[in-house]
Scaffold this motif. Structure first.
Motif, PDB file in Angstrom:
ATOM      1  N   ALA A   1      -4.952   1.107   1.571  1.00  0.00           N
ATOM      2  CA  ALA A   1      -5.946   0.156   1.156  1.00  0.00           C
ATOM      3  C   ALA A   1      -5.558  -1.377   1.603  1.00  0.00           C
ATOM      4  CB  ALA A   1      -6.504   0.228  -0.235  1.00  0.00           C
ATOM      5  N   ARG A   2      -4.609  -1.721   1.332  1.00  0.00           N
ATOM      6  CA  ARG A   2      -3.810  -3.054   1.807  1.00  0.00           C
ATOM      7  C   ARG A   2      -3.921  -3.047   3.314  1.00  0.00           C
ATOM      8  NH1 ARG A   2      -5.390  -5.483  -1.899  1.00  0.00           N
ATOM      9  NH2 ARG A   2      -4.727  -7.088  -0.789  1.00  0.00           N
ATOM     10  N   LEU A   3      -3.552  -2.102   4.027  1.00  0.00           N
ATOM     11  CA  LEU A   3      -3.640  -1.983   5.414  1.00  0.00           C
ATOM     12  C   LEU A   3      -4.899  -2.119   6.091  1.00  0.00           C
ATOM     13  CD1 LEU A   3      -0.706   0.665   6.432  1.00  0.00           C
ATOM     14  CD2 LEU A   3      -0.971  -1.949   7.150  1.00  0.00           C
ATOM     15  N   GLU A   4      -5.922  -1.368   5.214  1.00  0.00           N
ATOM     16  CA  GLU A   4      -7.347  -1.271   5.610  1.00  0.00           C
ATOM     17  C   GLU A   4      -7.930  -2.780   5.565  1.00  0.00           C
ATOM     18  OE1 GLU A   4      -8.880   1.904   5.815  1.00  0.00           O
ATOM     19  OE2 GLU A   4     -10.884   1.401   6.439  1.00  0.00           O
ATOM     20  N   HIS A   5      -7.585  -3.268   4.704  1.00  0.00           N
ATOM     21  CA  HIS A   5      -8.206  -4.655   4.671  1.00  0.00           C
ATOM     22  C   HIS A   5      -7.230  -5.743   4.901  1.00  0.00           C
ATOM     23  CE1 HIS A   5     -11.596  -3.030   2.546  1.00  0.00           C
ATOM     24  NE2 HIS A   5     -10.562  -2.213   1.644  1.00  0.00           N
ATOM     25  N   CYS A   6      -6.224  -5.487   5.716  1.00  0.00           N
ATOM     26  CA  CYS A   6      -5.293  -6.467   6.223  1.00  0.00           C
ATOM     27  C   CYS A   6      -5.938  -7.509   6.862  1.00  0.00           C
ATOM     28  CB  CYS A   6      -4.193  -5.826   7.126  1.00  0.00           C
ATOM     29  SG  CYS A   6      -2.951  -7.130   7.787  1.00  0.00           S
ATOM     30  N   PRO A   7      -5.840  -8.841   6.429  1.00  0.00           N
ATOM     31  CA  PRO A   7      -6.397  -9.871   7.028  1.00  0.00           C
ATOM     32  C   PRO A   7      -6.027 -10.081   8.546  1.00  0.00           C
ATOM     33  CG  PRO A   7      -4.835 -11.001   5.515  1.00  0.00           C
ATOM     34  CD  PRO A   7      -4.906  -9.273   5.177  1.00  0.00           C
TER      35      PRO A   7
ATOM     36  N   LYS B   1      -3.711  -7.847  14.712  1.00  0.00           N
ATOM     37  CA  LYS B   1      -2.868  -8.764  15.109  1.00  0.00           C
ATOM     38  C   LYS B   1      -1.689  -8.724  14.182  1.00  0.00           C
ATOM     39  CE  LYS B   1      -5.151 -11.631  18.330  1.00  0.00           C
ATOM     40  NZ  LYS B   1      -6.767 -11.257  18.362  1.00  0.00           N
ATOM     41  N   LYS B   2      -1.594  -7.849  13.446  1.00  0.00           N
ATOM     42  CA  LYS B   2      -0.785  -8.040  12.057  1.00  0.00           C
ATOM     43  C   LYS B   2       0.779  -7.905  12.569  1.00  0.00           C
ATOM     44  CE  LYS B   2      -0.169  -4.588   8.984  1.00  0.00           C
ATOM     45  NZ  LYS B   2       1.094  -4.209   9.366  1.00  0.00           N
ATOM     46  N   THR B   3       1.570  -8.585  11.873  1.00  0.00           N
ATOM     47  CA  THR B   3       2.976  -8.174  12.044  1.00  0.00           C
ATOM     48  C   THR B   3       3.255  -6.946  11.324  1.00  0.00           C
ATOM     49  OG1 THR B   3       3.616  -9.153   9.900  1.00  0.00           O
ATOM     50  CG2 THR B   3       3.612 -10.633  11.799  1.00  0.00           C
ATOM     51  N   THR B   4       4.554  -6.544  10.900  1.00  0.00           N
ATOM     52  CA  THR B   4       4.830  -5.485  10.176  1.00  0.00           C
ATOM     53  C   THR B   4       4.976  -5.965   8.901  1.00  0.00           C
ATOM     54  OG1 THR B   4       7.197  -5.830  10.178  1.00  0.00           O
ATOM     55  CG2 THR B   4       6.444  -4.295  11.886  1.00  0.00           C
ATOM     56  N   CYS B   5       4.609  -5.088   7.809  1.00  0.00           N
ATOM     57  CA  CYS B   5       4.271  -5.643   6.418  1.00  0.00           C
ATOM     58  C   CYS B   5       5.523  -6.359   5.787  1.00  0.00           C
ATOM     59  CB  CYS B   5       3.698  -4.555   5.491  1.00  0.00           C
ATOM     60  SG  CYS B   5       2.147  -4.116   5.651  1.00  0.00           S
ATOM     61  N   LYS B   6       6.815  -5.732   6.171  1.00  0.00           N
ATOM     62  CA  LYS B   6       8.080  -6.324   5.867  1.00  0.00           C
ATOM     63  C   LYS B   6       8.089  -7.870   6.203  1.00  0.00           C
ATOM     64  CE  LYS B   6      12.738  -5.138   6.345  1.00  0.00           C
ATOM     65  NZ  LYS B   6      13.576  -4.392   7.356  1.00  0.00           N
TER      66      LYS B   6
ATOM     67  N   PRO C   1       3.961 -12.935   6.463  1.00  0.00           N
ATOM     68  CA  PRO C   1       4.455 -14.211   5.843  1.00  0.00           C
ATOM     69  C   PRO C   1       3.466 -14.357   4.540  1.00  0.00           C
ATOM     70  CG  PRO C   1       2.898 -14.497   7.866  1.00  0.00           C
ATOM     71  CD  PRO C   1       3.200 -13.171   7.958  1.00  0.00           C
ATOM     72  N   ILE C   2       2.255 -13.544   4.328  1.00  0.00           N
ATOM     73  CA  ILE C   2       1.657 -13.739   2.976  1.00  0.00           C
ATOM     74  C   ILE C   2       2.142 -12.643   2.037  1.00  0.00           C
ATOM     75  CG2 ILE C   2      -0.218 -15.091   3.635  1.00  0.00           C
ATOM     76  CD1 ILE C   2      -1.990 -12.744   3.834  1.00  0.00           C
ATOM     77  N   HIS C   3       2.481 -11.524   2.760  1.00  0.00           N
ATOM     78  CA  HIS C   3       2.717 -10.291   1.865  1.00  0.00           C
ATOM     79  C   HIS C   3       1.817  -9.896   0.773  1.00  0.00           C
ATOM     80  CE1 HIS C   3       4.548  -6.399   0.839  1.00  0.00           C
ATOM     81  NE2 HIS C   3       5.378  -6.724   1.838  1.00  0.00           N
ATOM     82  N   CYS C   4       0.670  -9.182   1.004  1.00  0.00           N
ATOM     83  CA  CYS C   4      -0.537  -9.179   0.157  1.00  0.00           C
ATOM     84  C   CYS C   4      -0.100  -8.187  -1.068  1.00  0.00           C
ATOM     85  CB  CYS C   4      -1.756  -8.724   0.720  1.00  0.00           C
ATOM     86  SG  CYS C   4      -1.608  -7.061   1.623  1.00  0.00           S
TER      87      CYS C   4
HETATM   88  S1  SF4 Z   1       1.618  -7.167   3.564  1.00  0.00           S
HETATM   89 FE1  SF4 Z   1       0.696  -8.421   5.329  1.00  0.00          FE
HETATM   90  S2  SF4 Z   1       0.569  -7.314   7.303  1.00  0.00           S
HETATM   91 FE2  SF4 Z   1       0.843  -5.869   5.447  1.00  0.00          FE
HETATM   92  S3  SF4 Z   1      -1.067  -5.320   4.879  1.00  0.00           S
HETATM   93 FE3  SF4 Z   1      -0.555  -7.218   3.651  1.00  0.00          FE
HETATM   94  S4  SF4 Z   1      -1.345  -8.855   4.714  1.00  0.00           S
HETATM   95 FE4  SF4 Z   1      -1.100  -7.112   6.240  1.00  0.00          FE
END
Ligand code: SF4
Ligand SMILES: [Zn+2]
Length: 113
Positions: free
Chosen positions: A45-51, A55-60, A63-66
């Motif tokens: 779900a986090r990935l689905e709604h990734c802001p 253009k996302k980086t890897t979650c690791k 910069p915001i880590h949601c």
């Molecule tokens: S951690 Fe960052 S890159 Fe990963 S889903 Fe959340 S906002 Fe997107």
């Protein structure tokens, strides 16, 4: 499920493989336990709604880590265990993931230089 681009879909696939591998090998479960299932649903779900979307980086390296702190800790345990084993069990997914990590690092470096 709404239509998504390839990047998010690929990441969802890799995350799911990682969680399943962890639950099976580290915890010795034949089917996904309730805690890992909750983590799986949460992470997808986090990935689905990734802001950042496509253009996302890897979650690791995000910069915001949601992630919520408890889910973040769980995911860290999964990554720590699965990381070195992934290459053996899911070589294609592991290489793709490593390539993504490397690419994000390079882009960061170049933007600082
Ligand atoms: S951690 Fe960052 S890159 Fe990963 S889903 Fe959340 S906002 Fe997107
Ligand atoms: Zn589990």
């Amino acid at each position: 499920m709404k239509a998504k681009g390839t990047l998010i879909q690929e990441e969802q696939k890799v995350i799911e493989q990682m969680i399943r591998l962890y639950c099976r090998q580290k915890e010795g479960n034949e089917t996904l336990c309730a805690q890992c299932e909750a983590l799986r649903q949460y992470a997808l779900a986090r990935l689905e709604h990734c802001p950042f979307g496509e253009k996302k980086t890897t979650c690791k390296q995000c910069p915001i880590h949601c992630y919520r702190p408890d889910m973040r800790e769980q995911m860290k345990s999964v990554m720590r265990y699965v990381g070195p084993r992934m290459l053996w069990h899911h070589p294609k997914a592991a290489l793709w993931h490593l390539w993504r990590e490397f690419n994000v690092q390079q882009k960061r470096k170049n933007s600082v230089d």
